[in-house]
Design a protein around this motif. Structure first.
Motif, short mmCIF file in Angstrom:
data_model
loop_
_atom_site.label_atom_id
_atom_site.label_comp_id
_atom_site.label_asym_id
_atom_site.label_seq_id
_atom_site.Cartn_x
_atom_site.Cartn_y
_atom_site.Cartn_z
N ALA A 135 0.82 -1.20 0.00
CA ALA A 135 0.00 0.00 0.00
C ALA A 135 0.87 1.26 0.00
O ALA A 135 0.42 2.33 -0.41
N ALA A 136 2.11 1.13 0.47
CA ALA A 136 3.03 2.28 0.51
C ALA A 136 4.09 2.16 -0.58
O ALA A 136 5.18 2.72 -0.45
N PHE A 137 3.77 1.45 -1.66
CA PHE A 137 4.77 1.14 -2.68
C PHE A 137 5.42 2.39 -3.25
O PHE A 137 6.64 2.50 -3.34
N TYR A 138 4.60 3.37 -3.69
CA TYR A 138 5.15 4.54 -4.37
C TYR A 138 5.94 5.43 -3.42
O TYR A 138 6.94 6.04 -3.80
N LEU A 139 5.51 5.49 -2.16
CA LEU A 139 6.28 6.23 -1.17
C LEU A 139 7.64 5.57 -0.96
O LEU A 139 8.68 6.25 -0.94
N LEU A 140 7.65 4.26 -0.84
CA LEU A 140 8.90 3.54 -0.66
C LEU A 140 9.79 3.64 -1.90
O LEU A 140 11.02 3.72 -1.78
N LEU A 141 9.18 3.66 -3.09
CA LEU A 141 9.94 3.81 -4.33
C LEU A 141 10.68 5.15 -4.34
O LEU A 141 11.87 5.21 -4.68
N CYS A 142 9.98 6.22 -3.97
CA CYS A 142 10.61 7.55 -3.95
C CYS A 142 11.71 7.62 -2.89
O CYS A 142 12.75 8.25 -3.11
N LEU A 143 11.48 7.01 -1.74
CA LEU A 143 12.51 6.99 -0.70
C LEU A 143 13.75 6.23 -1.19
O LEU A 143 14.88 6.64 -0.92
N TRP A 144 13.53 5.14 -1.90
CA TRP A 144 14.66 4.38 -2.44
C TRP A 144 15.42 5.20 -3.47
O TRP A 144 16.65 5.20 -3.50
N LEU A 145 14.70 5.93 -4.35
CA LEU A 145 15.37 6.76 -5.34
C LEU A 145 16.20 7.86 -4.69
O LEU A 145 17.22 8.28 -5.23
N SER A 146 15.78 8.32 -3.51
CA SER A 146 16.52 9.38 -2.83
C SER A 146 17.88 8.91 -2.33
O SER A 146 18.74 9.73 -2.01
N THR A 147 18.11 7.60 -2.29
CA THR A 147 19.41 7.07 -1.88
C THR A 147 20.40 7.04 -3.04
O THR A 147 21.53 6.57 -2.86
N LYS A 148 19.96 7.50 -4.23
CA LYS A 148 20.80 7.53 -5.42
C LYS A 148 21.38 6.15 -5.74
O LYS A 148 22.58 5.93 -5.65
N PRO A 149 20.51 5.21 -6.14
CA PRO A 149 21.00 3.86 -6.47
C PRO A 149 21.91 3.90 -7.69
O PRO A 149 21.88 4.85 -8.49
N SER A 150 22.72 2.87 -7.84
CA SER A 150 23.60 2.78 -8.99
C SER A 150 22.77 2.61 -10.26
O SER A 150 21.58 2.30 -10.22
N LYS A 151 23.43 2.80 -11.40
CA LYS A 151 22.72 2.70 -12.67
C LYS A 151 22.13 1.31 -12.87
O LYS A 151 20.98 1.17 -13.32
N LYS A 152 22.89 0.26 -12.56
CA LYS A 152 22.39 -1.10 -12.73
C LYS A 152 21.19 -1.36 -11.84
O LYS A 152 20.19 -1.95 -12.27
#
Length: 264
Positions: free
Chosen positions: A22-39
């Motif tokens: 239910a919090a998928f999109y919130l968690l997705l944005c939080l994950w993107l804020s950690t600047k994941p690697s390109k892969k």
């Protein structure tokens, strides 16, 4: 899947599985804020885009388009700050080709939803963008029907999407015993949280209850809720948020140390 339960289907998954989704999109944005690697980014986003494609083919365009715009903005910002996301001429050409194919797909879905045969014209790209301009029509119809809309749903539509997200996700419904509001139902039209649902319910009730809807506009919602004063205040707030999102950079040191800009 947890959030889709509030609208179209009941997946009957265990609570411990559906609650985090239910919090998928919130968690997705939080994950993107950690600047994941390109892969990491490419692998995960391919999965997200597959999921959004399924939603798109089900007939819902708003959620997939919002996700695509959000991811596009993220890549643009990362391109400025990180060569890892650099885009060359070949990539730009590929994006242009994909964009045209994507527009064709959206047009196909638009015709198929109305059970019509798709017709291709030489200006089909221009026709696509013309059909996206629903705001003027919504504002006009909303102005004509403002008394009827207020009688059915009240004056809190501008916060309706937030209210729906907080009360209709599977966690809130389970904990507080909130009834599920189905899409294209009398409950959705009279809840005061969906301006488009209320307008469709008034304008073409039978078709609305059979799955036909109409778009909405934050300008129409703000004007309906509080007249010109709320429209000016709301538009100013939206403009300020867009300005600061575009101009200000989030500065951080370490994994979770974040400095947020303050308006004013």
């Amino acid at each position: 899947m947890g959030y889709s339960e509030s609208y179209t289907i009941t997946v009957n998954l265990p609570f411990y599985f559906s609650a985090p989704s239910a919090a998928f999109y919130l968690l997705l944005c939080l994950w993107l804020s950690t600047k994941p690697s390109k892969k990491e980014f490419v692998f995960s986003i391919i999965i997200v885009l597959i999921m959004e494609s399924l939603i798109l083919f089900s007939g819902d365009r708003s959620e997939p388009m919002s996700v695509i715009l959000m991811l596009s903005y993220y890549v643009i910002v990362q391109r400025k700050n990180d060569d890892f996301y650099s885009i060359g001429k070949k990539q730009i050409l590929l994006i242009a080709v994909v964009a045209i194919d994507f527009i064709y797909l959206l047009q196909y879905i638009n015709f198929s939803r109305d059970h019509n045969t798709m017709t291709i014209t030489e200006n089909f790209v221009v026709d696509f963008f013309n059909k996206q301009g629903i705001s003027a029509a919504v504002i006009g119809k909303g102005y004509d029907l403002k008394d009827s809309i207020a009688e059915i749903g009240g004056h809190h539509y501008s916060l309706g999407t937030i209210s729906n997200y907080l009360t209709q996700n599977v966690v809130a419904r389970t904990i507080f015993g909130i009834n599920r509001i189905n899409l294209n139902s009398v409950e959705a039209a009279t809840s005061g949280n969906s301006y488009g649902s209320t307008m469709a319910y008034i304008r073409f009730r039978s078709s609305y209850l059979n799955g036909v809807g109409c778009g909405t506009s934050y300008i129409a919602e703000l004007y309906h809720d509080g007249g010109m004063i709320l429209l000016i205040i709301g538009s100013t707030l939206v403009a300020a948020i867009m300005y600061y999102v575009y101009v200000k950079k989030i500065e951080y040191s370490g994994a979770f140390s974040i400095t947020c800009p303050v308006i004013g």
